[in-house]
Motif scaffolding. Structure first.
Motif, mmCIF file in Angstrom:
data_model
loop_
_atom_site.group_PDB
_atom_site.id
_atom_site.type_symbol
_atom_site.label_atom_id
_atom_site.label_comp_id
_atom_site.label_asym_id
_atom_site.label_seq_id
_atom_site.Cartn_x
_atom_site.Cartn_y
_atom_site.Cartn_z
ATOM 1 N N VAL A 25 43.322 28.179 45.564
ATOM 2 C CA VAL A 25 42.119 28.921 45.935
ATOM 3 C C VAL A 25 41.999 30.093 44.968
ATOM 4 N N LEU A 26 40.954 30.102 44.180
ATOM 5 C CA LEU A 26 40.702 31.172 43.215
ATOM 6 C C LEU A 26 39.483 31.952 43.686
ATOM 7 N N GLY A 27 39.674 33.253 43.897
ATOM 8 C CA GLY A 27 38.610 34.060 44.476
ATOM 9 C C GLY A 27 37.456 34.336 43.533
ATOM 10 N N CYS A 28 37.697 35.180 42.524
ATOM 11 C CA CYS A 28 36.574 35.624 41.690
ATOM 12 C C CYS A 28 37.064 36.004 40.301
ATOM 13 N N PHE A 29 36.283 35.611 39.293
ATOM 14 C CA PHE A 29 36.455 36.063 37.916
ATOM 15 C C PHE A 29 35.208 36.842 37.514
ATOM 16 N N HIS A 30 35.436 38.017 36.956
ATOM 17 C CA HIS A 30 34.311 38.832 36.499
ATOM 18 C C HIS A 30 34.508 39.142 35.021
ATOM 19 N N VAL A 31 33.541 38.770 34.195
ATOM 20 C CA VAL A 31 33.621 38.944 32.749
ATOM 21 C C VAL A 31 32.436 39.781 32.294
ATOM 22 N N GLU A 32 32.745 40.862 31.560
ATOM 23 C CA GLU A 32 31.704 41.708 30.973
ATOM 24 C C GLU A 32 31.769 41.584 29.457
ATOM 25 N N VAL A 33 30.638 41.220 28.848
ATOM 26 C CA VAL A 33 30.538 41.053 27.401
ATOM 27 C C VAL A 33 29.799 42.255 26.842
ATOM 28 N N CYS A 34 30.395 42.930 25.838
ATOM 29 C CA CYS A 34 29.776 44.143 25.302
ATOM 30 C C CYS A 34 30.257 44.388 23.884
ATOM 31 N N ASP A 35 29.625 45.337 23.216
ATOM 32 C CA ASP A 35 30.058 45.830 21.917
ATOM 33 C C ASP A 35 30.060 47.355 21.972
ATOM 34 N N ASP A 36 30.127 47.992 20.788
ATOM 35 C CA ASP A 36 30.185 49.454 20.772
ATOM 36 C C ASP A 36 28.893 50.097 21.254
ATOM 37 N N ARG A 37 27.789 49.400 21.141
ATOM 38 C CA ARG A 37 26.502 50.015 21.461
ATOM 39 C C ARG A 37 26.094 49.808 22.910
ATOM 40 N N ARG A 38 26.271 48.617 23.444
ATOM 41 C CA ARG A 38 25.727 48.352 24.771
ATOM 42 C C ARG A 38 26.421 47.147 25.398
ATOM 43 N N SER A 39 26.169 46.979 26.698
ATOM 44 C CA SER A 39 26.623 45.789 27.410
ATOM 45 C C SER A 39 25.630 44.654 27.181
ATOM 46 N N ILE A 40 26.141 43.446 27.002
ATOM 47 C CA ILE A 40 25.291 42.296 26.697
ATOM 48 C C ILE A 40 25.096 41.421 27.924
ATOM 49 N N ALA A 41 26.173 41.066 28.588
ATOM 50 C CA ALA A 41 26.071 40.128 29.712
ATOM 51 C C ALA A 41 27.138 40.434 30.741
ATOM 52 N N ASP A 42 26.857 40.003 31.956
ATOM 53 C CA ASP A 42 27.794 40.128 33.064
ATOM 54 C C ASP A 42 27.910 38.754 33.722
ATOM 55 N N ILE A 43 29.122 38.203 33.721
ATOM 56 C CA ILE A 43 29.358 36.849 34.225
ATOM 57 C C ILE A 43 30.282 36.941 35.432
ATOM 58 N N ARG A 44 29.902 36.281 36.504
ATOM 59 C CA ARG A 44 30.712 36.288 37.716
ATOM 60 C C ARG A 44 30.845 34.852 38.238
ATOM 61 N N VAL A 45 32.074 34.399 38.360
ATOM 62 C CA VAL A 45 32.382 33.069 38.881
ATOM 63 C C VAL A 45 33.258 33.257 40.114
ATOM 64 N N GLN A 46 32.893 32.664 41.239
ATOM 65 C CA GLN A 46 33.668 32.862 42.458
ATOM 66 C C GLN A 46 33.649 31.607 43.325
ATOM 67 N N GLY A 47 34.676 31.522 44.156
ATOM 68 C CA GLY A 47 34.766 30.409 45.093
ATOM 69 C C GLY A 47 35.215 29.112 44.461
ATOM 70 N N ILE A 48 36.442 29.088 43.883
ATOM 71 C CA ILE A 48 36.974 27.869 43.272
ATOM 72 C C ILE A 48 38.069 27.318 44.173
ATOM 73 N N ASP A 49 37.896 26.082 44.629
ATOM 74 C CA ASP A 49 38.898 25.386 45.429
ATOM 75 C C ASP A 49 39.347 24.134 44.674
ATOM 76 N N ALA A 50 40.630 23.857 44.740
ATOM 77 C CA ALA A 50 41.155 22.660 44.079
ATOM 78 C C ALA A 50 42.352 22.145 44.864
#
Length: 646
Positions: A460-485
């Protein structure tokens, strides 16, 4: 000393030693290894059999004495104090005053018995728990100032070895504590026979890129002994261990019953007509252990004028607890927090948290439970559900920060720290491992009971949160949650199940009105079920079209995708920074495709029957006029179904 005057114990033992300096000399070590090879002066197999025979004699002769000690419950006052010895490993394996050195300091070793017989109250005034707690012989083991240093020619390693921290230290001085307890009462299901608990407060490793190269060069320069892989052919036939053991016919018959029993058993508790019950043996705990490492800290530094920390990796409260019983073993391990910080930030700003986890003290970041059961145990079917090995994994949440400059600097640092010959050795080793795995998988065939599960996995994997950015600004916010295997493996069937509940990709641009670039319309992203039936179509089963080698069921929910040109270009520019990684990924993809084609050619001799039931909800694509406009082109690609029959 027996019946000591200055101690409350029945026996007293004191062992003290002064420090010992050990120097690794390649000529001496290689000559000794060469001498003990088979056919070079000594037949090693014959020597091994003779040594084991002597050990067996010692074991049999001391079993009666050991039984007598347990029966009379003699108290041993033990104290062992060994001063810190150390090993010097010189460059090229030959010691000189000007050679570069690796210093392995084994630290001071202390083993003390714990005196718990000072105040013993009457059984009537003591609780059962207190009496059970006193029925243990306890010992404390301590290792102090275990350390690892690297010293270049001319550096004062002797004075650095006595310091708490220095530039020469790789492994900072480390302390380790271990508590041992042995139960005096045998075969009591309420008390484990042995209790072991240990604690490591801090494992701190600090090493620079230059020091990594120097250490690897030093290890590579040592001429290690060459191990002959050819099997030995001794001239004299060596008896098997069973035949080589000494015969016990000459022993006193009164001792045979003592010798045949386990050395830790209390023979007075047995009766001639007593039949050992599996249930009591099953509940008996042989070992109860608990270990914890409070903190692991790895600092990777860059050597310029002085060491400057580039990466800092930290793990907090890594531990394991388990029980070993007669027919099963259970282990539970946990990890509280983990973090990876990029510290080379200009302007004295705070480090970038590339990997971080929750700060809540009560929750575990990772929890792993492993259970191994013996099929011959009485509760194998009821308590363990016919399962030999069970693995349960629970993962809460983890945050990743993909900062372009920090990632590029990290990749550059790791590439410069690792010498090229290490990568070549690693690649060749992985290739050999893949070949070995392929051979073992080909050779293994299921010959077990079809109702027995050899392995089960629940994750059971709860949540992964990924923030993509560079020196100037944030580009994207990725959230993956609720993984069962889950995975279950039997002799005739293997099942795999996986499910993803939610995935959201958000545009970090505050001006856009279409924030959710990728989102899910429905309950879940996908659900996947795979069943494999080894040997189902072999022999006469191949002509039966109702039998298949595998069955796959997959459903894919509707994914809503909003096409924003500016957002897509920002992601592509971010990925373009890692051109080397892209080339490596392309090479790996081509290699994987070649292996897949080879596998297909192997399967061409006999087709693999796979029954498919796939339902895919095609993505809902929205193309807005601009990131601030509600005018959009919407494309619904409908429903895709795939099925087959034989």
């Amino acid at each position: 000393e027996l019946n000591p005057e200055e101690s409350s114990g029945d026996q007293l033992l004191r062992v003290h030693s002064q420090p010992v300096e050990i120097i690794y000399d390649a000529v001496t070590v290689n000559s000794m290894v060469d001498f003990f090879k088979t056919g070079k002066g000594v037949d090693l197999e014959f020597l091994t059999s003779a040594t084991l025979s002597k050990l067996e004699e010692i074991k049999e002769k001391t079993a009666a004495g050991l039984f007598h000690i347990i029966e009379t419950r003699k108290v041993l006052d033990l104290k062992i104090d060994l001063k810190p010895s150390y090993l010097l490993i010189p460059m090229s394996g030959f010691y000189s005053d000007t050679a570069d050195l690796i210093i392995v300091d084994f630290g001071s070793f202390q083993l003390n018995s714990v005196d718990q017989f000072g105040s013993i109250s009457s059984p009537s005034s003591s609780s059962l728990e207190e009496i059970m707690n006193r029925a243990y012989e306890r010992y404390d083991v301590g290792l102090r100032r275990v350390q690892l240093l690297y010293s270049k020619s001319g550096e004062a390693w002797k004075s650095a070895r006595l310091q708490s921290s220095s530039v020469q230290h790789i492994l900072q001085p480390m302390d380790f504590t271990l508590h041992l307890a042995k139960c005096m009462v045998d075969k009591d299901v309420r008390m484990p026979r042995f209790k072991v608990s240990g604690e490591l407060p801090l494992l701190h490793i600090k090493i620079s890129d230059q020091k990594i190269q120097n250490v690897l060069e030093l290890v590579d320069s040592i001429p290690f002994p060459k191990m002959d892989s050819s099997p030995s052919t001794p001239n004299k036939k060596v008896l098997p261990l069973v035949e080589a053991r000494p015969q016990r016919a000459s022993l006193n018959p009164a001792l045979l019953t003592i010798v045949d029993t386990d050395s830790d058993e209390d023979i007075s508790e047995k009766s001639p007509d007593e039949d050992p019950q599996h249930s009591s043996l099953e509940d008996l705990i042989n070992v109860h252990f608990k270990f914890e490492v409070r903190e692991v800290l790895l600092e990777l530094t860059r050597q310029v004028d002085q060491e400057k920390t580039i990466l800092s990796f930290s793990i907090c409260q890594l531990g394991a607890e388990g029980k070993i019983r007669s027919f099963d073993m259970s282990v539970t391990s946990y990890l509280k927090r983990v973090s990876l910080n990029y510290c080379d930030v200009p302007g004295g700003r705070s480090p970038l948290h590339l990997i971080s986890s929750s700060q809540q003290q009560s929750s575990n970041l990772l929890k792993v439970e492993f259970i191994k059961a013996d099929p011959s145990g009485p509760s194998f079917q009821t308590l363990f559900n016919n399962t030999e090995q069970t693995l349960k994994v629970e993962f809460t949440s983890l945050d990743f920060l993909l900062h372009a400059k920090a990632l590029l600097s990290t990749v550059s640092y790791l590439n410069s720290a690792m010498p090229p010959q290490l990568s070549a050795v690693r690649d060749s080793g992985s290739k050999k491992q893949m070949e070995t795995t392929a051979r073992s998988q080909t050779a293994s065939k299921g010959g077990k009971d079809s109702d027995v599960f050899s392995f089960k996995l629940f994750a059971v994997l709860g949540c992964f949160h990924v923030e993509v950015c560079d020196d100037r600004r944030s580009i994207a916010d990725i959230r993956v949650q609720g993984i069962d295997a889950s995975v279950s493996v039997q002799a005739k069937e293997t099942k795999v199940f996986a499910r993803l509940l939610d995935m959201v990709v958000t545009d970090a641009n505050p001006k856009t009105i279409h924030r959710q670039v990728v989102s899910i319309v429905g309950k879940e992203v996908f659900s996947f079920e795979l069943s494999l039936f080894p040997g189902a179509t072999e022999g006469e089963g191949y002509s039966d079209t109702s039998k298949v080698d595998g069955n796959v069921k997959m459903s894919l929910g509707c994914i809503q995708i909003v096409y924003l040109h500016q957002f897509l270009m920002s992601l592509l520019m971010f990925v373009d920074n890692f051109q080397t990684a892209k080339e490596a990924l392309s090479a790996a993809t081509a290699q994987a495709a070649e292996k897949a084609a080879s596998s297909v050619r192997d399967f061409a001799q006999k087709s693999f029957r796979l029954s498919m039931d796939i339902k895919l909800k095609a993505p809902l694509i929205i193309i807005p006029q601009s990131s601030t406009s509600k005018n959009a082109l919407v494309m619904d690609l409908g429903l895709i179904t795939v099925g087959n029959s034989f």
